[in-house]
Design an enzyme around this catalytic site. Sequence first.
Site, PDB file in Angstrom:
ATOM      1  N   GLN A 955       0.808  -1.212   0.000  1.00  0.00           N
ATOM      2  CA  GLN A 955       0.000   0.000   0.000  1.00  0.00           C
ATOM      3  C   GLN A 955       0.842   1.262   0.000  1.00  0.00           C
ATOM      4  O   GLN A 955       0.448   2.285  -0.536  1.00  0.00           O
ATOM      5  CB  GLN A 955      -0.921   0.010   1.232  1.00  0.00           C
ATOM      6  CG  GLN A 955      -2.053  -0.974   1.123  1.00  0.00           C
ATOM      7  CD  GLN A 955      -2.665  -1.248   2.467  1.00  0.00           C
ATOM      8  OE1 GLN A 955      -2.532  -0.440   3.370  1.00  0.00           O
ATOM      9  NE2 GLN A 955      -3.315  -2.374   2.617  1.00  0.00           N
ATOM     10  N   CYS A 956       1.988   1.191   0.648  1.00  0.00           N
ATOM     11  CA  CYS A 956       2.795   2.400   0.732  1.00  0.00           C
ATOM     12  C   CYS A 956       3.941   2.278  -0.242  1.00  0.00           C
ATOM     13  O   CYS A 956       4.795   1.435  -0.077  1.00  0.00           O
ATOM     14  CB  CYS A 956       3.417   2.565   2.113  1.00  0.00           C
ATOM     15  SG  CYS A 956       2.268   2.255   3.399  1.00  0.00           S
ATOM     16  N   THR A 957       3.945   3.093  -1.226  1.00  0.00           N
ATOM     17  CA  THR A 957       5.089   3.107  -2.102  1.00  0.00           C
ATOM     18  C   THR A 957       6.107   4.035  -1.475  1.00  0.00           C
ATOM     19  O   THR A 957       5.814   5.192  -1.211  1.00  0.00           O
ATOM     20  CB  THR A 957       4.709   3.651  -3.470  1.00  0.00           C
ATOM     21  OG1 THR A 957       3.534   2.994  -3.869  1.00  0.00           O
ATOM     22  CG2 THR A 957       5.813   3.397  -4.462  1.00  0.00           C
TER      23      THR A 957
END
Length: 1097
Positions: A955-957
Amino acid sequence: MGDKAGPSDTPYFNLDKSSENYIRLCRLITTICSSLLRHILSSHIKPVNLRNELDINRTSLEQKMNTQQKNQIYLKAGCKSIEAQDLDISVLYILLRNICTKLPPPKTGWGKPLQKGDNSESAFIERVRQIRNSISAHNTHGKVSDTDFQQYWEELEHSIIEMEKQLTGDVVYRGAISAIKDMKFTKDDAERYKLEIQQSEDEKESEPQDLPKDKACVGSNAKKPRCSPNSKLVAAIDFGTAYSGHAFSSRVDFENDPLQIKAHKWSKSLLAHKTPTSALFDENKTLIAFGYEAEKKFRELSDDGKHHDHYFFERFKMQLYNKSGDTKQTMLTNKSMIRDISRKELPAMYVFSKAIEYMHNHLLNGLKEQDDDKIAEENINWVLTVPAIWNDSAKQFMRDAAKQAGINNDNLTIALEPEAASMYCKKIQLVKLKEPKAEFQIFSPGNQYLILDAGGDPVGMPCRINVEFSAFDQDAKTPQRYLPMLGELHNTNTVDKFKECDKKEMISEAGKKIWDSIVTGKALDTPELLATFLLLTFADLKKYHYYYWFCFPCLCPSTDITFDQEPKKLKDKLTPEEMEQFLQAYDTFQDAYPTYQGFFVAVLSKGNIVIEDVKHMNKFENTQEVYFGFCDPSNIEDYPGWPLRNFLMLISYHWKGDLRGVNVLCLRDRSRDGTRDISHSLLLSLNVPDIKNVPECPKCVGWEKNEKHKLAPRFVNLSASMDPTRLAASAVDLNLKLMRWRLLPELDLDLISRTKCLLLGAGTLGCNVARCLMGWGVRTITLVDNGRVSYSNPVRQSLFQFEDCVKGGKPKAEAAAEAMKKIFPGVNAKGLSLSIPMPGHAVPESAIDGVKKDVETLQDLVNSHDAVFLLLDTRESRWLPTLMAAEKQKIVICSALGFDTYLVMRHGVRSDTEGADPAPLSSYSSIPGDQLGCYFCNDVVAPGNSLKDRTLDQQCTVSRPGISYMASALAVELLVSVLQHPELGKAPADTSASDEHLSKDFVCPLRLVPHQIRCFVSRFQQVLPACKAFDKCTACSKTVIEQFRQDGFDFLRRAFNDPSYLEDLTGLTQMHQETLDAEVWGFSDDEECSSMEVSSS
Ligand SMILES: [Zn+2]
């Protein structure tokens, strides 16, 4: 030669040998010879000084140049930078010959046939010029025979190598010369070099210069209308003997009220409409300050002993008069020199034109700040005033100086000072008679009036006492020829205390102290005790309002002091030789003290001139011609200044014998036009009452009257120059104005500062975009975010600090807005916590009202801003603002980050208010701005819930930390470029796909306006793609916008709840079935997991 293969794939045209010879020689001259001459020039004149040297020698250089050459160096008045690189060979030769004073001419002189065996540097320079002239004689045919070629080539080669040897001791050009000898040329080259050599036409040899047509003098230009009908504004520069100023009046103002003239206030505290005519140039002869600032700077420099290389000109205008007045010897010409205070010389024309240029620019800058309608320079009629006593040559001189300062002579009127004053007075009459109560009927028809120009010394009392910032420093040195004065400052804490102060008590206290110093004799040792002051002040530090009231205590004897005889001038008593003698004695006397003495005793007998300390007053016989001297600040011809009063009390108390006929010398020591003058000093003979037996302190007076002649304090409002908020605002603007002034005159800064920006997302991108927008002077910035500042934020998100994270963290948007105001209080920054509803995030029944409210809030925000930045962390959160902005035709700048890639793009702005899809394009070479795509146009899936079924790391790039700075900076620069394009959001897209994208003529002053900027930081590569709007786009297509307009929130809710709804609506579903290999490329961004909160809400 057509069959030979060339180094590039450019096809060769058949050039015959003699044409080739010609081009080859041209090439050698325009490249290597020019380059070498540039090096020689730079060895004589440092590149940083080139501009000034050109300006200083402008008059003489212009006489030797043709228009094309002049344009190379003087095209733009005030254009600051010039490099040798900008100059062609003909100009270089002129400069080497004329302004490089240390370059000795060839043995036979410049421009003459050379002597054989002359191997001086200048001889080779001259030879290059002569060969160039011979070659350009072949210009008509563009051919040089082989024999001639051989001779020219050898001579040039020899000259180049010799010059280089003398310059650097090296011979690196040899290789370049042989490269040119083997070079192949095309027909295009032929044309180019031919043109270049033609353009660098030879210098004019004829000395007598035919006068340009605009050289008409005052009086002889009666044909020309005084003020051109186009002029919208009259701007006047008064270049005074002692003080200078400028003023302007617009046509509209003038028609309403002829006296509505706006003048600049040079000093907030003095409310002065003028500034001293003083100019300070640095060691490179660059004007660095003018007026008060020049005086201050020069004083600081001389305090530090750093002033020796500077040029300081004070009251220099009348040097023109002195020169032009003496017609026999020094006719004022463009070559006249003037001297600064240390007698260093600069050309008068240079000093005057720089001073006029300063006033000209200062006035224009002031106009720009007014924010009036923009007035083009050609619509301004300039007026320059000159004294009536000036002759035509001095007037012509001022006209030429104005021209060099960049004022077009067609728009220039030279006016006589008294004439201007006279016209003003006539208008006073006219205006005042309009008033119902005609109390100002000073003028009626037939009345005569006299204009009295008091010159440098105004008739009234100018400011003679300065209480400076250094006043509290007991050890501070008093500047040369300034008298120290002792005073007491009474500052009150409230305005009431200020009013309540017992001024009578204060002055009688001060009087007693003076009386005491007289009676005890302390004043004999320290005469400064006689001239003291009180200063009562109150400072309202919130409003920057200052009240101040000076008191100069003077003791008043009960019987008046009267004149025994009419006052006399010192010059009527002393011969010129005695005056000299007096000055010598006086200077010796003053030199003996660390600070200047305000009081002294002088014996002025024939052949016996003595200056003594006050305490020795009893040494002298009363029969001698003893004068009690003091430095007199008064400039009223027959009356002495106030310091005399207490001095007389001291004299009366201590001087033995008869008190009738006390002699006083009021020493008025002035410098005018660089000459010291004491001739107007006064000699008085006074009757002073005997106070020896007065039992108590006499009455004391001395509170100063204010500008309205009332016994009340004076008041200054310094808010404009002291309030740090306003200072910051004007400093920020000044910075940007400098950019416009120096580099981009077309830049519309007002438009940028007026543009209201909505920043959706206050993370890494939001923070940096906000900061960068402030840098461009954007004043209204609203941030939206639903997150709170977390511990990982401050290192990457430039508006947050550690304390913002504690206790669960401050709401991001609010914290960011707060931080922005701390950086620049003038910014109108707001922060809003708001969740942006997204497709694929279903809205349950219970949450409908809340989501509806959020949608409304977002819609209001989009409506009330001009530009929307999409800086959100998920793809689907950009959908609703994209739709809303597309529907309202707002400018949208979108940025998204990958790990080492980023995208910055602008959305197309549709022309059609009905939301129609754009017409099909004939070619993709340049896409008009109304046909450009949005962030979703590339996608063939509707935005959905990107957080579903993903682990935290998916979800977190996480992106490289520098990425967000780059992307934010580009996002802001892209907005600014769009704003500067005349078509704004509809500006066609520049792409790196077309070859001419770097060389074509740009409509936008900031040049390229791309659609998208995609950067791959792993390769440090950047591309500028452009894409057309997609008619099945789920965010900006006609279908979607129309459905949104029709069903409003109901439509949105369906999209939120069912992601496939949008695909069905736009026809994407159908398209998917048709094409299986649709490529999906979306960016997701932000290292932050704040999107978690979005999904959980
Ligand atoms: Zn789109």
